[in-house]
Write a protein that holds these residues in place. Structure first.
Motif, PDB file in Angstrom:
ATOM      1  N   ALA A 184       0.861  -1.184   0.000  1.00 62.61           N
ATOM      2  CA  ALA A 184       0.000   0.000   0.000  1.00 62.61           C
ATOM      3  C   ALA A 184       0.894   1.231   0.000  1.00 62.61           C
ATOM      4  CB  ALA A 184      -0.914   0.012   1.211  1.00 62.61           C
ATOM      5  N   VAL A 185       0.545   2.203  -0.812  1.00 64.76           N
ATOM      6  CA  VAL A 185       1.334   3.428  -0.921  1.00 64.76           C
ATOM      7  C   VAL A 185       0.844   4.428   0.117  1.00 64.76           C
ATOM      8  CG1 VAL A 185       1.957   5.360  -2.413  1.00 64.76           C
ATOM      9  CG2 VAL A 185       1.796   3.046  -3.361  1.00 64.76           C
ATOM     10  N   THR A 186       1.746   4.854   0.996  1.00 70.35           N
ATOM     11  CA  THR A 186       1.399   5.843   2.022  1.00 70.35           C
ATOM     12  C   THR A 186       1.508   7.253   1.432  1.00 70.35           C
ATOM     13  OG1 THR A 186       3.678   6.063   2.779  1.00 70.35           O
ATOM     14  CG2 THR A 186       2.331   4.315   3.797  1.00 70.35           C
ATOM     15  N   PRO A 187       0.902   8.239   2.110  1.00 78.41           N
ATOM     16  CA  PRO A 187       1.064   9.619   1.624  1.00 78.41           C
ATOM     17  C   PRO A 187       2.522  10.042   1.490  1.00 78.41           C
ATOM     18  CG  PRO A 187      -0.716   9.518   3.210  1.00 78.41           C
ATOM     19  CD  PRO A 187      -0.061   8.171   3.231  1.00 78.41           C
ATOM     20  N   GLN A 188       3.364   9.663   2.479  1.00 81.63           N
ATOM     21  CA  GLN A 188       4.769  10.051   2.414  1.00 81.63           C
ATOM     22  C   GLN A 188       5.476   9.379   1.245  1.00 81.63           C
ATOM     23  OE1 GLN A 188       6.488  12.410   4.473  1.00 81.63           O
ATOM     24  NE2 GLN A 188       7.806  12.152   2.674  1.00 81.63           N
ATOM     25  N   ALA A 189       5.212   8.080   1.052  1.00 81.33           N
ATOM     26  CA  ALA A 189       5.835   7.380  -0.076  1.00 81.33           C
ATOM     27  C   ALA A 189       5.392   7.984  -1.400  1.00 81.33           C
ATOM     28  CB  ALA A 189       5.488   5.893  -0.014  1.00 81.33           C
ATOM     29  N   TYR A 190       4.157   8.431  -1.440  1.00 80.95           N
ATOM     30  CA  TYR A 190       3.599   9.006  -2.668  1.00 80.95           C
ATOM     31  C   TYR A 190       4.319  10.297  -3.056  1.00 80.95           C
ATOM     32  CZ  TYR A 190      -0.106  10.671  -5.857  1.00 80.95           C
ATOM     33  OH  TYR A 190      -0.819  11.109  -6.940  1.00 80.95           O
ATOM     34  N   VAL A 191       4.622  11.146  -2.070  1.00 82.09           N
ATOM     35  CA  VAL A 191       5.266  12.439  -2.384  1.00 82.09           C
ATOM     36  C   VAL A 191       6.784  12.327  -2.456  1.00 82.09           C
ATOM     37  CG1 VAL A 191       3.363  13.717  -1.345  1.00 82.09           C
ATOM     38  CG2 VAL A 191       5.380  13.177   0.044  1.00 82.09           C
ATOM     39  N   ASP A 192       7.329  11.151  -2.128  1.00 80.13           N
ATOM     40  CA  ASP A 192       8.774  10.981  -2.223  1.00 80.13           C
ATOM     41  C   ASP A 192       9.251  10.934  -3.672  1.00 80.13           C
ATOM     42  OD1 ASP A 192       9.297  11.035   0.458  1.00 80.13           O
ATOM     43  OD2 ASP A 192       9.278   8.862   0.725  1.00 80.13           O
ATOM     44  N   TRP A 193       8.331  10.765  -4.600  1.00 79.21           N
ATOM     45  CA  TRP A 193       8.678  10.682  -6.018  1.00 79.21           C
ATOM     46  C   TRP A 193       8.126  11.888  -6.770  1.00 79.21           C
ATOM     47  CZ3 TRP A 193      11.943   6.891  -7.611  1.00 79.21           C
ATOM     48  CH2 TRP A 193      12.147   5.836  -6.718  1.00 79.21           C
ATOM     49  N   GLY A 194       8.743  12.189  -7.891  1.00 76.92           N
ATOM     50  CA  GLY A 194       8.255  13.268  -8.735  1.00 76.92           C
ATOM     51  C   GLY A 194       6.973  12.869  -9.447  1.00 76.92           C
ATOM     52  N   HIS A 195       6.223  13.857  -9.894  1.00 79.73           N
ATOM     53  CA  HIS A 195       4.914  13.595 -10.496  1.00 79.73           C
ATOM     54  C   HIS A 195       4.780  14.309 -11.839  1.00 79.73           C
ATOM     55  CE1 HIS A 195       2.877  11.782  -6.892  1.00 79.73           C
ATOM     56  NE2 HIS A 195       3.972  12.297  -6.334  1.00 79.73           N
ATOM     57  N   ILE A 257       2.327  -3.185 -18.628  1.00 77.91           N
ATOM     58  CA  ILE A 257       3.156  -1.984 -18.745  1.00 77.91           C
ATOM     59  C   ILE A 257       3.173  -1.177 -17.456  1.00 77.91           C
ATOM     60  CG2 ILE A 257       3.484   0.165 -20.033  1.00 77.91           C
ATOM     61  CD1 ILE A 257       1.955  -1.151 -22.352  1.00 77.91           C
ATOM     62  N   PHE A 258       2.011  -1.076 -16.802  1.00 77.93           N
ATOM     63  CA  PHE A 258       1.874  -0.169 -15.659  1.00 77.93           C
ATOM     64  C   PHE A 258       1.487  -0.922 -14.388  1.00 77.93           C
ATOM     65  CE2 PHE A 258       0.668   2.477 -19.386  1.00 77.93           C
ATOM     66  CZ  PHE A 258       1.682   3.429 -19.290  1.00 77.93           C
ATOM     67  N   HIS A 259       1.905  -0.331 -13.278  1.00 74.22           N
ATOM     68  CA  HIS A 259       1.408  -0.747 -11.963  1.00 74.22           C
ATOM     69  C   HIS A 259       0.426   0.326 -11.497  1.00 74.22           C
ATOM     70  CE1 HIS A 259       1.203  -2.194  -7.861  1.00 74.22           C
ATOM     71  NE2 HIS A 259       1.499  -0.981  -7.435  1.00 74.22           N
ATOM     72  N   VAL A 260      -0.768  -0.103 -11.150  1.00 68.57           N
ATOM     73  CA  VAL A 260      -1.832   0.814 -10.733  1.00 68.57           C
ATOM     74  C   VAL A 260      -2.077   0.632  -9.243  1.00 68.57           C
ATOM     75  CG1 VAL A 260      -4.223   1.511 -11.089  1.00 68.57           C
ATOM     76  CG2 VAL A 260      -2.870   0.651 -13.019  1.00 68.57           C
ATOM     77  N   PHE A 261      -2.173   1.734  -8.508  1.00 68.62           N
ATOM     78  CA  PHE A 261      -2.403   1.626  -7.068  1.00 68.62           C
ATOM     79  C   PHE A 261      -3.451   2.646  -6.625  1.00 68.62           C
ATOM     80  CE2 PHE A 261       1.158   4.531  -7.710  1.00 68.62           C
ATOM     81  CZ  PHE A 261       0.840   5.618  -6.913  1.00 68.62           C
ATOM     82  N   GLU A 262      -4.118   2.322  -5.514  1.00 65.16           N
ATOM     83  CA  GLU A 262      -5.097   3.246  -4.950  1.00 65.16           C
ATOM     84  C   GLU A 262      -4.377   4.432  -4.321  1.00 65.16           C
ATOM     85  OE1 GLU A 262      -8.341   3.088  -5.302  1.00 65.16           O
ATOM     86  OE2 GLU A 262      -8.165   1.209  -6.419  1.00 65.16           O
ATOM     87  N   LEU A 263      -4.945   5.580  -4.473  1.00 61.92           N
ATOM     88  CA  LEU A 263      -4.320   6.782  -3.925  1.00 61.92           C
ATOM     89  C   LEU A 263      -4.320   6.744  -2.397  1.00 61.92           C
ATOM     90  CD1 LEU A 263      -5.936   9.429  -6.292  1.00 61.92           C
ATOM     91  CD2 LEU A 263      -3.611   8.504  -6.409  1.00 61.92           C
ATOM     92  N   PRO A 264      -3.298   7.348  -1.765  1.00 63.04           N
ATOM     93  CA  PRO A 264      -3.228   7.340  -0.296  1.00 63.04           C
ATOM     94  C   PRO A 264      -4.143   8.362   0.369  1.00 63.04           C
ATOM     95  CG  PRO A 264      -1.346   8.495  -1.190  1.00 63.04           C
ATOM     96  CD  PRO A 264      -2.090   7.939  -2.372  1.00 63.04           C
ATOM     97  N   VAL A 265      -4.837   9.173  -0.422  1.00 64.42           N
ATOM     98  CA  VAL A 265      -5.803  10.142   0.108  1.00 64.42           C
ATOM     99  C   VAL A 265      -7.077  10.035  -0.720  1.00 64.42           C
ATOM    100  CG1 VAL A 265      -4.053  11.752   0.969  1.00 64.42           C
ATOM    101  CG2 VAL A 265      -4.894  11.981  -1.383  1.00 64.42           C
TER     102      VAL A 265
END
Length: 303
Positions: A184-195, A257-265
């Motif tokens: 599961a992607v946490t909010p912090q893990a989510y913002v650790d990468w560029g978008h 091709i892609f990995h899809v995950f639920e948003l952390p918010v």
């Protein structure tokens, strides 16, 4: 009293829509001089200038503005009357071009199924997809398209609307991205990468940013592109994270091709609808088209 030349009605409709003799001539396949002569005949018939010069442009007179919608409706009804009857509405015998205005993502996700199934049950039907550069009811009002597909925007009160499916935003990264290894992607893990952000207007924020702000977090926006297909292309070949509607990823090919995950918010769900002008409300072929599009969309995107 002589009967009016009804061919003038069709020319009038195009002139009022284009507000330009040259543009109307191109649309009708006429020379500019022939279109000018037609405008002269229309002025003589109606007793009104219809189009007048305003600087470098032509504008409609008040009378022309007042009859514009009536002219559109009259032309639409005339074409409906003159269209060959379809006894029992057997779609296998239907020969018609339907024009749908939708964004690239919808065409890529739903277009293949719509085209293949239409070819199987109505081989005489041609589906013509047009790009949607902006949200406007003008193409519907002027009869340039049969259906508008997308998220409801500022449309005239007369425009008919029917929901096709409910959509939600998801996070997308390339298959080998480190985020793909997390359960599961946490909010912090989510913002650790560029978008990478998809925005037709070049906006730097999206529906996820308000939720991140509640955690005291912000995204690092590395790129802004005009649409979701472009955002997917960037995510596919980089470490950037894309925010994409789930409907854009219904093709089985995207799983490799892609990995899809639920948003952390939490983000709001969106409703994708089909819109049409009331002139086509009871037309059998148009009713079939709307039912067909709705059935295919709801099968591919169940609630």
């Amino acid at each position: 009293m002589s009967e009016p030349d009804l061919n003038l009605l069709f020319a009038l409709d195009v002139l009022l829509a284009e507000r330009s003799v040259a543009s109307a001539a191109r649309r009708l396949g006429l020379s500019a001089s022939a279109m000018s002569r037609t405008l002269s005949r229309l002025r003589e018939t109606t007793g009104d200038p219809l189009l007048v010069r305003a600087g470098r442009n032509m504008v409609l007179t008040p009378y022309a503005e007042g009859i514009r919608e009536r002219t559109q409706n009259a032309v639409f009804e005339a074409r409906s009357v003159l269209r060959p009857a379809l006894p029992g509405m057997n779609v296998a015998h239907l020969e018609q071009i339907f024009t749908l205005r939708a964004n690239d993502g919808f065409v890529e996700a739903f277009g293949p199924a719509l085209i293949a199934e239409a070819a199987a049950i109505a081989p005489g039907v041609l589906l013509r997809f047009l790009p949607k550069a902006e949200k406007s009811d003008r193409p519907l009002r002027e009869g340039l398209v049969d259906l508008e597909i997308g998220v409801l925007g500022e449309m005239g009160p007369e425009i008919r609307v029917q929901a096709l499916f409910r959509d939600r935003f998801v996070g997308v990264v390339r298959k080998s991205h480190p985020l793909a290894q997390l359960k599961a992607v946490t909010p912090q893990a989510y913002v650790d990468w560029g978008h990478v952000v998809a925005s037709r207007r070049g906006l730097l924020s999206g529906p996820v940013d308000d939720g991140l702000a509640e955690h005291g977090l912000t995204r690092n926006i590395a790129a802004v592109v005009p649409g979701f297909p472009a955002a997917l292309a960037v995510a596919r070949s980089s470490d950037l994270v894309a925010l994409i509607p789930a409907s854009f990823l219904i093709s089985p090919a995207t799983e490799d091709i892609f990995h899809v995950f639920e948003l952390p918010v939490k983000t709001h769900r969106i409703t994708v609808s089909q819109l049409w002008h009331p002139r086509s409300e009871v037309d059998p072929a148009q009713r079939w088209l709307r039912q067909f599009v709705r059935e295919v969309c709801q099968r591919l995107m169940p609630e």
